[in-house]
Design a protein around this motif. Structure first.
Motif, PDB file in Angstrom:
ATOM      1  N   VAL A  36      34.744  45.895  40.679  1.00 28.18           N
ATOM      2  CA  VAL A  36      34.876  44.779  39.736  1.00 28.18           C
ATOM      3  C   VAL A  36      36.150  44.980  38.923  1.00 28.18           C
ATOM      4  CG1 VAL A  36      33.862  43.627  37.723  1.00 28.18           C
ATOM      5  CG2 VAL A  36      32.387  44.418  39.596  1.00 28.18           C
ATOM      6  N   TYR A  37      36.978  43.940  38.870  1.00 31.16           N
ATOM      7  CA  TYR A  37      38.216  43.964  38.093  1.00 31.16           C
ATOM      8  C   TYR A  37      38.086  43.005  36.909  1.00 31.16           C
ATOM      9  CZ  TYR A  37      40.380  46.323  42.089  1.00 31.16           C
ATOM     10  OH  TYR A  37      40.699  47.224  43.090  1.00 31.16           O
ATOM     11  N   CYS A  38      38.519  43.445  35.745  1.00 28.65           N
ATOM     12  CA  CYS A  38      38.499  42.617  34.541  1.00 28.65           C
ATOM     13  C   CYS A  38      39.919  42.528  33.987  1.00 28.65           C
ATOM     14  CB  CYS A  38      37.562  43.205  33.488  1.00 28.65           C
ATOM     15  SG  CYS A  38      35.831  43.291  34.007  1.00 28.65           S
ATOM     16  N   ILE A  39      40.504  41.341  34.047  1.00 30.34           N
ATOM     17  CA  ILE A  39      41.850  41.107  33.535  1.00 30.34           C
ATOM     18  C   ILE A  39      41.717  40.512  32.136  1.00 30.34           C
ATOM     19  CG2 ILE A  39      44.088  40.077  33.996  1.00 30.34           C
ATOM     20  CD1 ILE A  39      43.114  41.992  36.181  1.00 30.34           C
ATOM     21  N   LEU A  40      42.075  41.271  31.116  1.00 31.04           N
ATOM     22  CA  LEU A  40      41.840  40.865  29.728  1.00 31.04           C
ATOM     23  C   LEU A  40      43.118  40.456  29.031  1.00 31.04           C
ATOM     24  CD1 LEU A  40      39.342  43.583  28.392  1.00 31.04           C
ATOM     25  CD2 LEU A  40      38.806  41.314  29.246  1.00 31.04           C
ATOM     26  N   TRP A  41      42.998  39.444  28.182  1.00 30.09           N
ATOM     27  CA  TRP A  41      44.048  39.092  27.224  1.00 30.09           C
ATOM     28  C   TRP A  41      43.389  38.400  26.038  1.00 30.09           C
ATOM     29  CZ3 TRP A  41      42.809  36.224  31.386  1.00 30.09           C
ATOM     30  CH2 TRP A  41      42.754  34.846  31.278  1.00 30.09           C
ATOM     31  N   THR A  42      44.101  38.278  24.941  1.00 32.98           N
ATOM     32  CA  THR A  42      43.520  37.754  23.707  1.00 32.98           C
ATOM     33  C   THR A  42      44.239  36.483  23.281  1.00 32.98           C
ATOM     34  OG1 THR A  42      44.987  38.922  22.182  1.00 32.98           O
ATOM     35  CG2 THR A  42      43.057  40.135  23.003  1.00 32.98           C
ATOM     36  N   GLU A  43      43.643  35.788  22.323  1.00 31.08           N
ATOM     37  CA  GLU A  43      44.257  34.558  21.825  1.00 31.08           C
ATOM     38  C   GLU A  43      45.531  34.846  21.037  1.00 31.08           C
ATOM     39  OE1 GLU A  43      42.356  32.410  18.644  1.00 31.08           O
ATOM     40  OE2 GLU A  43      41.017  34.104  18.224  1.00 31.08           O
ATOM     41  N   ALA A  44      45.720  36.093  20.611  1.00 26.74           N
ATOM     42  CA  ALA A  44      46.966  36.444  19.932  1.00 26.74           C
ATOM     43  C   ALA A  44      48.120  36.511  20.925  1.00 26.74           C
ATOM     44  CB  ALA A  44      46.814  37.785  19.217  1.00 26.74           C
TER      45      ALA A  44
ATOM     46  N   LYS B 230      28.503  53.556  35.710  1.00 30.11           N
ATOM     47  CA  LYS B 230      28.960  54.946  35.827  1.00 30.11           C
ATOM     48  C   LYS B 230      29.362  55.299  37.260  1.00 30.11           C
ATOM     49  CE  LYS B 230      28.040  56.170  31.522  1.00 30.11           C
ATOM     50  NZ  LYS B 230      29.097  56.627  30.585  1.00 30.11           N
ATOM     51  N   ASN B 231      28.608  54.781  38.242  1.00 31.70           N
ATOM     52  CA  ASN B 231      28.872  55.126  39.640  1.00 31.70           C
ATOM     53  C   ASN B 231      30.127  54.439  40.178  1.00 31.70           C
ATOM     54  OD1 ASN B 231      26.515  56.694  39.713  1.00 31.70           O
ATOM     55  ND2 ASN B 231      25.265  54.914  40.265  1.00 31.70           N
ATOM     56  N   ARG B 232      30.319  53.184  39.791  1.00 39.57           N
ATOM     57  CA  ARG B 232      31.490  52.438  40.250  1.00 39.57           C
ATOM     58  C   ARG B 232      32.085  51.704  39.042  1.00 39.57           C
ATOM     59  NH1 ARG B 232      29.187  50.283  44.231  1.00 39.57           N
ATOM     60  NH2 ARG B 232      29.839  51.663  45.897  1.00 39.57           N
ATOM     61  N   PRO B 233      32.880  52.404  38.250  1.00 43.70           N
ATOM     62  CA  PRO B 233      33.369  51.834  36.987  1.00 43.70           C
ATOM     63  C   PRO B 233      34.198  50.564  37.191  1.00 43.70           C
ATOM     64  CG  PRO B 233      33.796  54.195  37.110  1.00 43.70           C
ATOM     65  CD  PRO B 233      33.361  53.768  38.474  1.00 43.70           C
ATOM     66  N   PHE B 234      34.094  49.656  36.212  1.00 43.00           N
ATOM     67  CA  PHE B 234      34.918  48.455  36.231  1.00 43.00           C
ATOM     68  C   PHE B 234      36.375  48.838  35.998  1.00 43.00           C
ATOM     69  CE2 PHE B 234      31.490  45.177  34.776  1.00 43.00           C
ATOM     70  CZ  PHE B 234      30.692  45.567  35.843  1.00 43.00           C
ATOM     71  N   ARG B 235      37.270  48.173  36.726  1.00 40.22           N
ATOM     72  CA  ARG B 235      38.707  48.358  36.492  1.00 40.22           C
ATOM     73  C   ARG B 235      39.152  47.336  35.454  1.00 40.22           C
ATOM     74  NH1 ARG B 235      42.230  50.099  36.357  1.00 40.22           N
ATOM     75  NH2 ARG B 235      43.813  49.758  37.937  1.00 40.22           N
ATOM     76  N   VAL B 236      39.487  47.799  34.276  1.00 41.34           N
ATOM     77  CA  VAL B 236      39.851  46.918  33.169  1.00 41.34           C
ATOM     78  C   VAL B 236      41.360  46.983  32.973  1.00 41.34           C
ATOM     79  CG1 VAL B 236      39.452  46.338  30.748  1.00 41.34           C
ATOM     80  CG2 VAL B 236      37.614  47.375  32.110  1.00 41.34           C
ATOM     81  N   ILE B 237      42.019  45.838  33.085  1.00 47.44           N
ATOM     82  CA  ILE B 237      43.479  45.767  32.950  1.00 47.44           C
ATOM     83  C   ILE B 237      43.811  44.807  31.815  1.00 47.44           C
ATOM     84  CG2 ILE B 237      45.640  45.076  34.062  1.00 47.44           C
ATOM     85  CD1 ILE B 237      42.742  45.916  36.274  1.00 47.44           C
ATOM     86  N   GLN B 238      44.600  45.260  30.872  1.00 49.00           N
ATOM     87  CA  GLN B 238      45.035  44.414  29.769  1.00 49.00           C
ATOM     88  C   GLN B 238      46.424  43.859  30.065  1.00 49.00           C
ATOM     89  OE1 GLN B 238      43.938  45.990  25.725  1.00 49.00           O
ATOM     90  NE2 GLN B 238      43.573  47.887  26.871  1.00 49.00           N
ATOM     91  N   LEU B 239      46.570  42.553  29.927  1.00 44.84           N
ATOM     92  CA  LEU B 239      47.858  41.921  30.207  1.00 44.84           C
ATOM     93  C   LEU B 239      48.891  42.303  29.160  1.00 44.84           C
ATOM     94  CD1 LEU B 239      46.839  38.332  31.367  1.00 44.84           C
ATOM     95  CD2 LEU B 239      47.308  40.345  32.743  1.00 44.84           C
TER      96      LEU B 239
END
Length: 580
Positions: free
Chosen positions: A342-350, A458-467
Motif C-alpha cells: 500500500v502506497y500513501c502519497i501525502l500532501w497538505t492544504e498548505a 507491521k508485517n507489510r508496512p505502508f509506504r508513506v511518501i510526502q510530496l
C-alpha cells in the motif's frame, strides 16, 4: 454570523411532513364524512346510513314519519355529514333543547334534565322524538350531551374542538434557548461531501462527532455560561429540522442508475428507454468485473489507486478542538498487486489543494515510486470513473511524462470502473484501516499521521511518501494544452493505452474483450499549432505548479489556539508553518 437572518440552509435534514396523507388524518376525514374506514385496530367501520328503530307513524306521540318524508330525512342526513365537527355541534345545539325535569321532590329518578329534539324541514322547525332524531343523523345521544355540557352558557355556542391542537414544543421553546442551540450547532466547522459535491447541498461534520456528543458539549457550554440547557430530544429536533448536516462518512455505495430503476420497478413505472439503459449499465458492470478478474490472473502488474476522503487534523477528544477549523491533509492511496504493498502519497492544504493538476502530480509521484521499487515493463492501473479526478487530460499527461522519463517502459494502460461500481476494493480497505486507526490514536499534525500510517501494518508496512513543494508539484495543465485531447471522449472511455509513441494513444469505450481499440494521434497538425508552441511533447518539461495562497486567517487563528495542547514536535511543525 446572525442566526436570525436567512443564512440557514433552505433544506432540512428531515423530510417535510405532509399531514394530509397521514393514515390518521385520512381516517378522521372519512369518519367525519360518515364514510367506511379501517380503525386503528384494523376493524372495518361500515358507512353511516339512516336508521329506523321504531314505527313513528303508529307508536309515536309526535307522528314523526307523517311530518317528515324519507327523502327529507335523506337530505338532512347528507347535509349533516358534509359539516365539520364544530359545525355539527352547532347543528345539534340549534336543533335540541335541554330543560329541567318537572318531577316531584323525593322521586327515585336521579335525572334532572330532559331533551327536546327538532328537525328543520321546509323552513319549519318540527319537533320529533329522540329515536327519530338520532336515527336520522345516525348518532348516539353522547354527542348531544357533549354539545350541551361544553357549550358557552352565555352565547350558547359550542366550545372549539381541541383535539390535535397541542402546541408544538419548538414553538413553546423560548427564542433565546432556541437561538443558543442553533448557535452551538453552527459553531462546529463543516466540510463538503467528498464524492457528490455537485449533487448535494448537505454539509458534513467531523466523523468523531454525533448528536449525543454534540449535546454533551452543549451542556458543558451551558454550565460555563450558567444557562439552562434544553433536553437532548429538543436538541436533536432542532438539529434535524433546521440544518442539513451529516457526519463525515465514506462515499455511498448506492448507484443512481440502479436505484432509479429499482424504484421504478417497484412502482411498475419502467419505460423501454429505462429498461435499455439499465441493461447496458448491468452489462458494462459485468464486463468491468470480468476485465478486473482477468487482469488479476495476468503477468502484467496492476496498480489500483484512489483519493481518500479529506483527513482533518488534529484528531483528539479535547472538547474545544471540535469548534476549531482543522488542517486538511490529502492522501492518494495506491495498491500494487504484485507485492501487495500500500502506497500513501501525502500532501497538505498548505502546499496545494486537490484540483486536477495536484492530483496528477500525486499520481505521477505514485508511478515514479512504484517503478523505482519494482522491475516491470508494462503496467495496468485501475481507478474510479470520476472525470475531474482520474479520467482527464491531466492524468493522461502525467502518464506521458512518466513514460518519457522511463524509456524501459513499454506501455501504461489506465482502466476505469463503471460509475458508482468501483472495483478499487483494495484501496477502499486500506482507507478504512487508516480511518479506524485514527479513531483509536490522537493525531495532531501530519508528522503524527505519517507515523501512524507506517505503524498500521507491521508485517507489510505502508509506504508513506510526502510530496515536496519544489520538485513534485508540476504544471501538467499547461503541457496538456499542447496536445489535442479534444478528440478523446474522456466521459465515455473505459480504458486508455499509452506507449513510447507519446503522440498516439488507444482507447476503448467498454471493457468488452472483442472491442477494437480506437487509435488516435493527439498531436496538433501544423496548420492548427499555436504560434510559438513546440512540435513534440517530448521537448516539453512541465514547470513547477503554482502553490496555493497561505492558510486563511481564521484557520491560522484556530491552529494557534490549539498549539498549547499539542506535543512539542507537533507544536514545532505548526509554529514553522504559521510563520511562513
Amino acid at each position: 454570523m446572525d442566526l436570525r437572518s436567512n443564512s440557514l440552509p433552505q433544506k432540512s435534514r428531515t423530510k417535510v411532513a405532509n399531514k394530509n396523507k397521514w393514515k390518521s388524518t385520512v381516517r378522521k376525514q372519512k369518519h367525519e364524512a360518515g364514510e367506511s374506514y379501517v380503525s386503528r385496530r384494523g376493524k372495518l367501520v361500515p358507512q353511516k346510513q339512516i336508521q329506523t328503530t321504531k314505527n313513528c307513524q303508529q307508536h309515536c306521540k309526535f307522528s314523526c314519519s307523517t311530518k317528515i318524508s324519507s327523502n327529507e330525512r335523506q337530505s338532512l342526513f347528507k347535509s349533516f355529514y358534509k359539516l365539520t365537527t364544530n359545525e355539527k355541534r352547532h347543528f345539534i345545539l340549534n336543533s335540541t333543547e335541554r330543560c329541567l325535569t318537572k318531577r316531584p321532590q323525593g322521586g327515585s329518578s336521579q335525572r334532572t334534565t330532559s331533551f327536546s329534539y327538532f328537525l328543520i324541514v321546509r323552513n319549519l322547525r318540527i319537533r320529533v322524538c329522540k329515536q327519530f332524531y338520532l336515527g336520522t343523523l345516525n348518532i348516539s345521544q353522547k354527542p348531544v350531551y357533549t354539545a350541551h355540557n361544553t357549550k358557552n352558557s352565555e352565547t350558547n355556542l359550542p366550545a372549539p374542538d381541541m383535539r390535535g391542537k397541542t402546541v408544538n414544543s419548538l414553538r413553546k421553546l423560548p427564542e433565546e434557548l432556541k437561538f443558543n442551540v442553533m448557535s452551538h450547532i453552527q459553531s462546529f466547522p463543516t466540510v463538503e461531501a467528498h464524492y457528490c459535491r455537485a449533487n448535494t447541498t448537505r454539509q458534513y461534520l467531523d466523523s468523531n462527532l454525533s448528536v449525543a456528543k454534540m449535546y454533551d458539549l452543549y451542556k458543558e457550554t451551558c454550565e460555563k455560561e450558567q444557562t439552562s440547557p434544553v433536553k437532548l430530544s429538543m436538541y436533536r429536533r432542532i438539529f434535524v429540522t433546521h440544518f442539513n448536516l451529516g457526519f463525515h462518512e465514506p462515499k455511498s455505495d448506492k448507484c443512481d442508475t440502479c436505484e432509479l430503476y429499482r424504484l421504478a420497478k417497484t412502482q411498475s413505472n419502467t419505460t423501454e428507454k429505462m429498461e435499455k439503459k439499465f441493461e447496458k449499465h448491468t452489462s458494462d458492470k459485468i464486463l468491468m468485473r470480468n476485465e478486473r478478474e482477468k487482469d488479476k490472473k495476468q503477468s502484467v502488474p496492476v496498480l489500483v489507486f484512489d483519493l481518500q476522503n479529506v483527513i482533518n487534523i488534529p484528531r483528539t477528544e479535547i472538547s474545544s478542538f471540535y469548534y476549531r477549523r482543522k488542517f486538511n491533509v490529502y492522501n492518494l492511496t495506491g495498491y500494487f498487486t504484485t507485492t501487495k504493498t500500500v502506497y500513501c502519497i501525502l500532501w497538505t492544504e498548505a502546499q496545494s489543494g486537490r484540483t486536477g493538476n495536484y492530483l496528477a502530480s500525486a499520481f505521477k509521484k505514485l508511478l515514479d515510486t512504484v517503478a523505482t521499487e519494482n522491475d516491470f515493463n508494462d503496467l495496468i492501473t485501475w481507478s474510479d470513473s470520476c472525470v475531474p479526478q482520474n479520467r482527464n487530460q491531466l492524468i493522461s499527461n502525467a502518464v506521458l511524462e512518466f513514460l518519457k522519463e522511463n524509456p524501459r517502459m513499454n506501455s501504461v494502460t489506465t482502466k476505469y470502473s463503471v460509475p458508482s461500481h468501483s472495483c478499487c476494493q483494495e484501496v477502499d480497505s486500506a482507507d478504512s484501516v487508516i480511518e479506524k486507526a485514527m479513531t483509536k490514536t490522537e493525531v495532531f499534525s501530519p508528522l503524527g499521521l505519517v507515523h501512524l500510517m507506517e505503524q498500521i501494518n507491521k508485517n507489510r508496512p505502508f509506504r508513506v511518501i510526502q510530496l515536496n513543494n519544489e520538485s513534485d508539484f508540476k504544471d501538467f495543465s499547461t503541457t496538456a494544452k499542447l496536445l489535442n485531447y479534444k478528440i478523446v471522449p474522456f466521459t465515455k472511455i473505459a480504458s486508455i493505452k499509452f506507449s513510447q509513441i507519446l503522440h498516439e494513444i488507444e482507447y476503448k469505450l467498454t471493457h468488452h474483450p472483442n472491442e477494437e481499440a480506437v487509435l488516435v494521434n493527439i498531436r496538433y497538425l501544423e496548420s492548427k499549432r499555436r504560434t510559438g508552441s513546440v512540435q513534440d511533447v517530448t521537448q516539453v518539461i512541465p514547470k513547477p505548479a503554482r502553490r496555493n495562497k497561505e492558510l486563511p486567517n481564521e484557520k491560522q487563528k484556530d491552529l494557534k489556539e490549539m498549539l498549547k495542547y499539542m506535543p512539542e514536535h507537533d507544536k514545532e511543525y505548526y509554529s514553522a508553518l504559521l510563520q511562513t
